[in-house]
Design a protein around this motif. Structure first.
Motif, PDB file in Angstrom:
ATOM      1  N   UNK A  75      -9.292  10.487  -1.331  1.00  0.00           N
ATOM      2  CA  UNK A  75     -10.204  10.926  -0.278  1.00  0.00           C
ATOM      3  C   UNK A  75      -9.420  11.812   0.698  1.00  0.00           C
ATOM      4  N   UNK A  97      -6.563  -1.890   0.767  1.00  0.00           N
ATOM      5  CA  UNK A  97      -7.410  -1.313  -0.277  1.00  0.00           C
ATOM      6  C   UNK A  97      -6.618  -0.318  -1.110  1.00  0.00           C
ATOM      7  N   UNK A  98      -7.237   0.128  -2.199  1.00  0.00           N
ATOM      8  CA  UNK A  98      -6.539   0.991  -3.153  1.00  0.00           C
ATOM      9  C   UNK A  98      -6.470   2.444  -2.724  1.00  0.00           C
ATOM     10  N   UNK A  99      -7.221   2.827  -1.729  1.00  0.00           N
ATOM     11  CA  UNK A  99      -7.027   4.160  -1.145  1.00  0.00           C
ATOM     12  C   UNK A  99      -7.343   4.059   0.339  1.00  0.00           C
ATOM     13  N   UNK A 100      -7.075   5.133   1.070  1.00  0.00           N
ATOM     14  CA  UNK A 100      -7.077   5.028   2.525  1.00  0.00           C
ATOM     15  C   UNK A 100      -8.467   4.979   3.136  1.00  0.00           C
ATOM     16  N   UNK A 101      -9.474   5.355   2.379  1.00  0.00           N
ATOM     17  CA  UNK A 101     -10.833   5.350   2.911  1.00  0.00           C
ATOM     18  C   UNK A 101     -11.802   5.173   1.758  1.00  0.00           C
ATOM     19  N   UNK A 102     -13.017   4.765   2.081  1.00  0.00           N
ATOM     20  CA  UNK A 102     -14.085   4.686   1.095  1.00  0.00           C
ATOM     21  C   UNK A 102     -13.665   3.862  -0.120  1.00  0.00           C
ATOM     22  N   UNK A 108      -4.340   6.750  -7.752  1.00  0.00           N
ATOM     23  CA  UNK A 108      -5.690   6.191  -7.780  1.00  0.00           C
ATOM     24  C   UNK A 108      -6.382   6.176  -9.135  1.00  0.00           C
ATOM     25  N   UNK A 124     -18.382   5.046 -11.692  1.00  0.00           N
ATOM     26  CA  UNK A 124     -18.986   5.807 -10.595  1.00  0.00           C
ATOM     27  C   UNK A 124     -17.891   6.103  -9.570  1.00  0.00           C
ATOM     28  N   UNK A 125     -18.212   6.918  -8.587  1.00  0.00           N
ATOM     29  CA  UNK A 125     -17.158   7.382  -7.673  1.00  0.00           C
ATOM     30  C   UNK A 125     -16.822   6.362  -6.585  1.00  0.00           C
ATOM     31  N   UNK A 126     -17.548   5.257  -6.535  1.00  0.00           N
ATOM     32  CA  UNK A 126     -17.129   4.169  -5.656  1.00  0.00           C
ATOM     33  C   UNK A 126     -16.028   3.359  -6.320  1.00  0.00           C
ATOM     34  N   UNK A 127     -16.078   3.247  -7.641  1.00  0.00           N
ATOM     35  CA  UNK A 127     -15.123   2.388  -8.352  1.00  0.00           C
ATOM     36  C   UNK A 127     -14.014   3.196  -9.026  1.00  0.00           C
ATOM     37  N   UNK A 128     -14.327   4.385  -9.536  1.00  0.00           N
ATOM     38  CA  UNK A 128     -13.287   5.278 -10.068  1.00  0.00           C
ATOM     39  C   UNK A 128     -12.759   6.060  -8.870  1.00  0.00           C
ATOM     40  N   UNK A 129     -11.580   5.692  -8.437  1.00  0.00           N
ATOM     41  CA  UNK A 129     -11.091   6.254  -7.179  1.00  0.00           C
ATOM     42  C   UNK A 129     -10.445   7.613  -7.384  1.00  0.00           C
ATOM     43  N   UNK A 130     -10.908   8.582  -6.638  1.00  0.00           N
ATOM     44  CA  UNK A 130     -10.166   9.826  -6.485  1.00  0.00           C
ATOM     45  C   UNK A 130      -9.664   9.866  -5.043  1.00  0.00           C
ATOM     46  N   UNK A 184      -7.999   6.009 -12.669  1.00  0.00           N
ATOM     47  CA  UNK A 184      -7.855   5.205 -13.876  1.00  0.00           C
ATOM     48  C   UNK A 184      -9.254   4.827 -14.357  1.00  0.00           C
ATOM     49  N   UNK A 230       0.849  -1.200   0.000  1.00  0.00           N
ATOM     50  CA  UNK A 230       0.000   0.000   0.000  1.00  0.00           C
ATOM     51  C   UNK A 230       0.887   1.254   0.000  1.00  0.00           C
ATOM     52  N   UNK A 253      -8.663  11.125   3.575  1.00  0.00           N
ATOM     53  CA  UNK A 253      -7.713  10.275   4.305  1.00  0.00           C
ATOM     54  C   UNK A 253      -6.436  10.021   3.505  1.00  0.00           C
ATOM     55  N   UNK A 254      -6.485  10.228   2.195  1.00  0.00           N
ATOM     56  CA  UNK A 254      -5.293  10.029   1.362  1.00  0.00           C
ATOM     57  C   UNK A 254      -4.401  11.263   1.341  1.00  0.00           C
ATOM     58  N   UNK A 293       1.164   5.348   0.629  1.00  0.00           N
ATOM     59  CA  UNK A 293       0.575   6.545   1.236  1.00  0.00           C
ATOM     60  C   UNK A 293       1.536   7.714   0.999  1.00  0.00           C
TER      61      UNK A 293
END
Lengths: 700, 336
Positions: free
Chosen positions: A633, B232-237, A609, A625-631, A611, A571, A635-636, A573
């Motif tokens: 958050x 997971x692929x990002x830290x949340x959600x 993230x 959608x924004x659950x699967x197309x990650x931007x 793609x 992972x 927390x990132x 960060x």
């Protein structure tokens, strides 16, 4: 010597961190966006989309939809009104040909949004599908060189002899980098409320430019421009995807014309935004660097392969920043396109510079490593005295100062360059750097009016505020140009009822609209002096800046990133991002900081993230959608800091400002990739940097 | 989107009667997944029965230290309960690792384990999916399989179960209480979900009209240490690529492994109880070699999928590495 057109203002309001004028209505929910504009009895429009990626609509059965309670009308290519356009994207419902999956093949207008949605479900479309071709790769036989790349740059350039430079250099790097397909995804979807009063059309549209949208609509519907009004006081983000009209506004206007007396509302769903609102092409960038032992570049080359749509060409200018960034005498840049059965790509924050500073800035890091030179130092050694492309001196160029200041603030001096050595609590830690650049753009055609109303100075211009701060920053410019307190200035923007303004694009807003406001203020004072009568009014327009003939004008920046990679899981960060920019005078530190860290966040998001996954079997983006197309958050994004240098540039415009809406995203992804390499020793050349690309190299 | 009626049930029997008697009806609890499906056309019920007031929203003590969690308890309330925080850190971490604060405030403990796969082909009515439309084909095979199964998939379905909470409940040996038209029954949580086989449209072993009314959490031996690790692929959600729920009890807190309970998320159509790994651990010394052997035993039948961007082959080493790291964390000396 400075030009009269860039004679500098004395900054009083300029430079102060005023709160956003639109902040209160926005956070209290009273700001009305396009879909919420006032309407006595609105109707709602929902779309029917193609489920094949290429082919032809044979027939449609609209009976069930038309029979549904509340449905007012159904339109398809068989009965839609004719539009006057040769724009393949906007020619919606003009033909039965299907050019990409998700293309609009019908629309349903109803009394309620629910009935419209149900009606759209009930429209049966029969297709003759044809084989589709949606895969971008370098080996295609049909790659072609476009006439120009966005907006009007040469497709290819060649200076000196890159092959000779590569053949004779001490150090040569030849690597290929890729960036993914990205979707802009502003929070507010593309949305319109449209209303016809006889032969006059009003649209409340979420757009980056009310006047450009008006011009397109007037042409499409065969109307005089004066008969079209476009209103857009607030925009919930655009990032380029609202820079040119997409089919939503066309369809809403068509629908409203067919239900006279009704306002018609249309908003894309999130899924529709992945097919109908533009995107950034994926890019494949072959980079070649040729350098001597000290790291001085003899040659730099980029060969870009990217996609466009058969339905409409868009050629991202990915290779353009390589033409001017570093002092390499031998330079070569090329762009080749594959025209695919896909939706048309378009502008996305920093088209050209954003993807086009990924490959080069990772390549510079690779070269630095190979030569054992500090990556900050390598960039400093390749600082050009004049613009390598035009030969012109810089109006100002403070890349080196940004690198030095950033290195200082980031603690770069203590960095051990060896990769894969540092571990803290199970996380591998590294740092990386990359350069940023963005041109100073000025658009034509912007005019401001200043009028004395009830003792106040009212500034009218059809400019846009995408959340960038225009409501506030233009008032600051007007105040200093008029030499009054900013509290005496009322702004009116976002409406074609006001004088013409250019699109909010290319980070050109402040330069373009600001110059118009300054000219209006100077005309106003010249005409009316310090004590103007009520209703006194003057106009001013943006003019060409003759200094562009004598200077190359860019903003620069340096991005520093710290990356942590989990030793067990891979992972990634990014606990720290620092951007240092030299972008002329900053109009408002509060909104500027927001622009810059927003861009950096988007760059981080690109690095780790984002793609759009295009499934070649179906031809559409399946993670739509924004659950699967990650931007990224919240927390990132941990510690994120944007700083800027005091930079005095008397040549760019009367404010001394350079655009800042886009530079924040430029270089960020490269800085993160370079930091990940420093942490792990793994060089990820294909974005996004996901854990599966790191796992194989992590120790047992 | 199909028009539907909405009824609010005030007790569980009424809710069951309304749904069991109507093949076109469905229960609605927090709505965090079903409402999306209504809008997408993935679910097309003619009648919805709101059950958020039909079952208990209380967490009550059971004899011996167990807890009974009413089906209407919100995920955020379960995560905040003092008893749950003290006794079940694994469960709390699974809850807080899921979704977003807003969604956790809506989601219910009864509904959350019944959420459906996030397979992009399942959620897109323009692509084939055997789960959504039996015998229409599997859109995922050869497609975007990053979030898909490496264990227990069938030729008809490659989907994974998305719930984090369910993974913890599977590891904890929770019990599910169900009310149906024929009365009440209870089943082990690990028997709630089923592998896809040739009926991928059935996620669970529940019959139509059976309503989850409560979930019992058994007490764990006091020396047990537990956690939930979500990768997971990002830290949340974001849904888990791989997750590990693990509870380990060592002899005298530092010796050989007395008991281990492990479940894996993101790898199968069910929250995957790792019985084989547990068998390797039980009675063994808690060493890196033991953990690795446990992971390898569990993954003997793993079948990674081809697909776009290399498919999901990375998940097999990722499970191993995450499981080993989690067991290491649970068994290493606690710093004083």
């Amino acid at each position: 010597m400075t030009d009269p057109s860039t004679e500098q203002l004395r900054p009083v309001a300029i430079g102060s961190d005023l709160e956003r004028r639109d902040g209160f209505p926005k956070v209290t929910g009273t700001a009305r966006y396009a879909y919420e504009s006032e309407a006595a009895s609105p109707a709602y429009c929902r779309l029917v989309q193609s489920t094949v990626a290429r082919g032809r609509v044979d027939s449609v059965d609209t009976a069930a939809a038309e029979a549904l309670d509340g449905v007012l009308l159904v339109r398809t290519a068989f009965d839609a009104e004719s539009l006057e356009t040769d724009d393949g994207e906007l020619a919606v419902l003009q033909s039965r040909e299907v050019a990409f999956r998700g293309q609009v093949v019908g629309m349903v207008v109803a009394d309620t949004a629910e009935a419209a949605l149900r009606g759209a479900d009930l429209v049966e479309v029969a297709y003759s599908p044809a084989p589709h071709d949606v895969v971008l790769r370098t080996g295609r036989g049909d790659l072609y060189a476009p006439e120009k790349v966005n907006p009007s740059f040469e497709t290819d350039t060649s200076d000196g002899d890159i092959d000779e430079a590569v053949a004779t250099a001490t150090a040569v790097l030849d690597r290929t980098y890729t960036t993914a397909m990205y979707h802009n995804n502003p929070l507010e979807p593309h949305a319109t409320t449209a209303y016809w009063d006889g032969e006059a059309l009003t649209v409340w549209d979420s757009t980056q430019g009310v006047h450009p949208t008006r011009a397109v609509l007037a042409d499409l519907f065969g109307l005089d421009r004066e008969r079209v009004r476009v209103v857009c006081p607030y925009v919930g983000g655009g990032f380029g995807s609202k820079g040119e009209p997409h089919v939503h506004v066309v369809l809403a206007a068509m629908a409203a014309r067919a239900v006279p007396g009704r306002h018609v509302r249309l908003a894309f769903t999130r899924q529709q935004m992945f097919a109908l609102a533009g995107y950034r092409t994926p890019t494949i960038q072959r980079m070649r660097l040729a350098a001597d032992q000290s790291g001085r570049l003899a040659g730099i080359a980029i060969d870009v392969v990217e996609q466009t749509a058969k339905v409409k060409e868009f050629a991202e200018q990915t290779g353009v920043p390589t033409r001017m960034m570093y002092a390499a005498p031998h330079r070569s840049t090329t762009h080749r396109l594959a025209a695919l059965d896909v939706p048309a790509p378009s502008w996305m924050r920093a088209p050209g510079e954003c993807p086009g500073m990924f490959g080069p800035e990772v390549a510079m890091d690779e070269l630095a490593e190979e030569l054992g030179i500090d990556p900050v130092e390598l960039r400093v050694r390749n600082e050009p005295e004049v613009d390598p492309e035009s030969g012109l001196p810089w109006s100002s160029r403070n890349l080196v100062a940004c690198l030095r200041e950033g290195a200082d603030r980031f603690g770069w001096a203590d960095r051990d360059p060896r990769p894969g050595l540092r571990e803290e609590d199970g996380w591998l830690v590294g740092t990386g750097v990359a350069s940023s650049v963005y041109p100073v753009n000025r658009m034509a055609d912007s005019t401001a009016t200043i009028r004395r109303e009830q003792g106040r100075y009212v500034v009218e211009i059809g400019a846009a505020d995408l959340g960038t701060g225009t409501w506030t920053t233009l008032a600051q410019i007007a105040a200093d140009a008029l030499e009054v307190d900013v509290a005496e200035v009322t702004m009116r923007i976002g409406d074609t009822a006001y004088p013409i303004a250019s699109v909010a694009g290319g980070s050109s807003g402040m330069t373009t609209w600001g110059s118009a406001v300054v000219n209006a203020a100077r005309a106003f004072r010249e005409k009316f002096g310090p004590e103007p009568p009520e209703d006194a009014e003057a106009q001013g327009s943006t003019e060409d800046n003759p200094a562009t003939e004598r200077f190359a004008m860019y903003a620069f920046g340096a991005q520093f990133a710290q990356a942590r990679v989990n030793r067990d899981t891979g992972e990634v960060r990014v606990p720290r991002l620092l951007g240092v920019f030299a972008a002329g005078r900053i109009i408002n530190p509060r909104t500027a900081r927001s622009q810059l860290i927003g861009g950096m966040t988007m760059g981080l998001s690109m690095a780790l993230h984002e793609q759009s996954v295009l499934d070649p079997r179906f031809g559409h983006v399946v993670n739509h959608d924004l659950a699967e197309y990650h931007i990224a958050t919240c927390a990132d994004v941990a510690e994120i800091e944007a700083r800027w240098l005091e930079e005095h540039d008397p040549h760019v415009n009367p404010m001394g400002s350079k655009g800042i809406g886009e530079i924040g995203i430029v270089g960020t992804a490269a800085a993160v990739a370079n930091a990940v390499h420093h942490a792990t020793g793994v060089r990820v050349r294909n974005l996004p940097i996901t854990l599966d690309k790191l796992l194989p190299a992590l120790a047992g | 989107m199909r028009p539907f009626t909405l009824a609010t049930a005030t007790d569980a029997r009424e809710a069951v009667r309304l749904v069991a008697g109507d093949p076109d009806a469905a229960f609605l609890a927090g709505g965090t997944n079903l409402v999306d499906h209504l809008k997408l056309g993935v679910a097309t019920p003619g009648a919805l029965v709101d059950v958020t007031r039909a079952t208990s929203a209380e967490i009550t003590d059971l004899e011996g230290g167990g807890l009974r969690v009413g089906a209407a308890v919100r995920n955020s309330d379960l995560a905040a309960d003092r008893r749950v925080r003290e006794r079940h850190p694994m469960l709390v971490r699974s809850l807080l690792g899921g979704a977003s604060g807003q969604l956790r405030n809506m989601a219910t403990v009864g509904g959350n384990p019944l959420q459906r796969t996030r397979c992009v082909y399942f959620q897109d009515v323009t692509t084939p999916c055997n789960k959504r439309e039996p015998r229409s084909g599997c859109g995922a095979r050869g497609g975007y399989t990053r979030y898909h199964a490496v264990l227990g998939a069938s030729e008809h379905c490659l989907a994974t179960h998305p719930s984090d909470l369910a993974v913890a409940l599977a590891a904890l040996d929770a019990t599910v209480h169900v009310l149906g038209a024929d009365g009440e029954r209870s089943l082990p949580f690990t028997e709630l979900h089923r592998l896809p086989g040739d009926e991928p449209e059935r996620d669970t072993t529940l019959a139509h009209g059976e309503l989850v009314t409560a979930i019992d959490l058994p007490a764990l031996p006091p020396a047990t240490r537990s956690t939930y690790r979500k990768v997971r692929d990002r830290a949340s959600y974001a849904f888990a690529l791989v997750s590990v729920a693990a509870a380990v009890e060592l002899e005298d807190g530092e010796g050989w492994v007395r008991e281990a309970r492990i479940a894996l998320g993101g790898v199968a159509h069910v929250p995957w109880r790792a019985h084989r790994a547990e068998a390797v651990l039980r009675g063994a010394e808690p060493t890196e070699e033991t953990f690795l052997a446990a992971a390898e035993a569990e993954l003997v039948d793993a079948r990674p999928l081809d697909g776009l961007d290399g498919g999901n082959a990375f998940k097999v080493p990722l499970v191993t590495r995450t499981l080993v790291a989690t067991l290491r964390e649970l068994t290493q000396e606690r710093e004083s």
